[in-house]
Enzyme design. Structure first.
Site, PDB file in Angstrom:
ATOM      1  N   CYS A   1     -44.044 -33.893  14.185  1.00 18.38           N
ATOM      2  CA  CYS A   1     -43.212 -35.145  14.533  1.00 18.38           C
ATOM      3  C   CYS A   1     -41.773 -34.407  13.731  1.00 18.38           C
ATOM      4  O   CYS A   1     -41.396 -35.167  12.267  1.00 18.38           O
ATOM      5  CB  CYS A   1     -43.580 -36.609  13.886  1.00 18.38           C
ATOM      6  SG  CYS A   1     -42.056 -37.642  14.268  1.00 18.38           S
TER       7      CYS A   1
ATOM      8  N   VAL B   1     -44.294 -43.036  15.442  1.00 21.81           N
ATOM      9  CA  VAL B   1     -43.971 -43.028  13.638  1.00 21.81           C
ATOM     10  C   VAL B   1     -42.618 -42.019  14.231  1.00 21.81           C
ATOM     11  O   VAL B   1     -42.022 -41.289  14.898  1.00 21.81           O
ATOM     12  CB  VAL B   1     -44.939 -41.992  13.108  1.00 21.81           C
ATOM     13  CG1 VAL B   1     -46.177 -42.696  13.090  1.00 21.81           C
ATOM     14  CG2 VAL B   1     -45.422 -40.945  13.993  1.00 21.81           C
TER      15      VAL B   1
ATOM     16  N   GLU C   1     -38.437 -46.381  13.309  1.00 20.07           N
ATOM     17  CA  GLU C   1     -37.055 -45.497  14.019  1.00 20.07           C
ATOM     18  C   GLU C   1     -36.271 -44.479  12.789  1.00 20.07           C
ATOM     19  O   GLU C   1     -35.435 -44.881  12.065  1.00 20.07           O
ATOM     20  CB  GLU C   1     -36.227 -46.419  15.006  1.00 20.07           C
ATOM     21  CG  GLU C   1     -35.964 -47.108  15.727  1.00 20.07           C
ATOM     22  CD  GLU C   1     -37.333 -45.458  16.886  1.00 20.07           C
ATOM     23  OE1 GLU C   1     -36.380 -44.566  17.298  1.00 20.07           O
ATOM     24  OE2 GLU C   1     -37.552 -46.402  17.984  1.00 20.07           O
TER      25      GLU C   1
END
Length: 192
Positions: free
Chosen positions: A10, A50, A62
């Site tokens: 991510c 996440v 965030e």
């Protein structure tokens, strides 16, 4: 002790890892499998996404908010300019980050026209960097942190060449001199 609910793939999590490293803040990591999110994650962030930063039972999701929170909580080194106008400009760049993220994800999904859209976003960053060494202005900051994970992943995972964007390529090389950003090269390499 801070806990970061993290997923290596991510890029939003990469933002938080970079800020934590820049600030020298110790933290624990709880790795989340994005393909099999635990039910308890929704107690920490109602969206189940996440990153989430937790401290003493208080959770903040965030990445952009987490970055600003960490910059205020741990002010050295500062990652936002002290001048209010420059600080607002940096925040605007972070706010408009989707101008890069949307075409990036569209290209990952092989959508028609995504390559041209991403090229336009990269050209815009290149033009901005022709006038200043960092997206935040004269020094490294949260705006740089907001974009670099996508640039690293576009180059490393999708083979996006930065040759047409010399100022962007030079910016990336400057950022890779920072241990916090260089560490993300290993993360991206492990994703291939």
């Amino acid at each position: 002790m801070l806990t970061l609910y993290d997923a290596p793939r991510c890029p939003y999590c990469a933002r938080v890892r970079i800020v934590l490293d820049e600030k020298g803040v110790p933290f624990e990591t709880a790795v989340i499998d994005l393909d099999d999110r635990p039910a308890w994650l929704y107690d920490k962030n109602s969206t189940g996404r996440v990153p989430v930063l937790e401290e003493d039972g208080w959770c903040l999701p965030e990445s952009a908010l987490i970055g600003e929170y960490l910059d205020e909580r741990y002010p050295d080194p500062p990652l936002l300019p002290s001048d209010p106008a420059a600080r607002a400009s940096a925040r605007l760049l972070v706010f408009r980050h989707d101008d890069l993220a949307r075409p990036y994800y569209a290209l990952r999904r092989h959508e028609d026209g995504a390559g041209a859209q991403l090229a336009g976003a990269l050209a815009g960053l290149d033009a901005l960097l022709a006038a200043q060494p960092y997206l935040t202005g004269a020094s490294f900051g949260l705006a740089d942190v907001a974009y670099v994970p996508w640039i690293l992943r576009a180059r490393g995972l999708m083979g996006v060449a930065l040759d047409p964007y010399p100022d962007l390529a030079a910016w990336l090389e400057r950022l890779l001199e920072r241990p916090s950003v260089a560490a993300e090269l290993d993360v991206v390499a492990a994703l291939t």
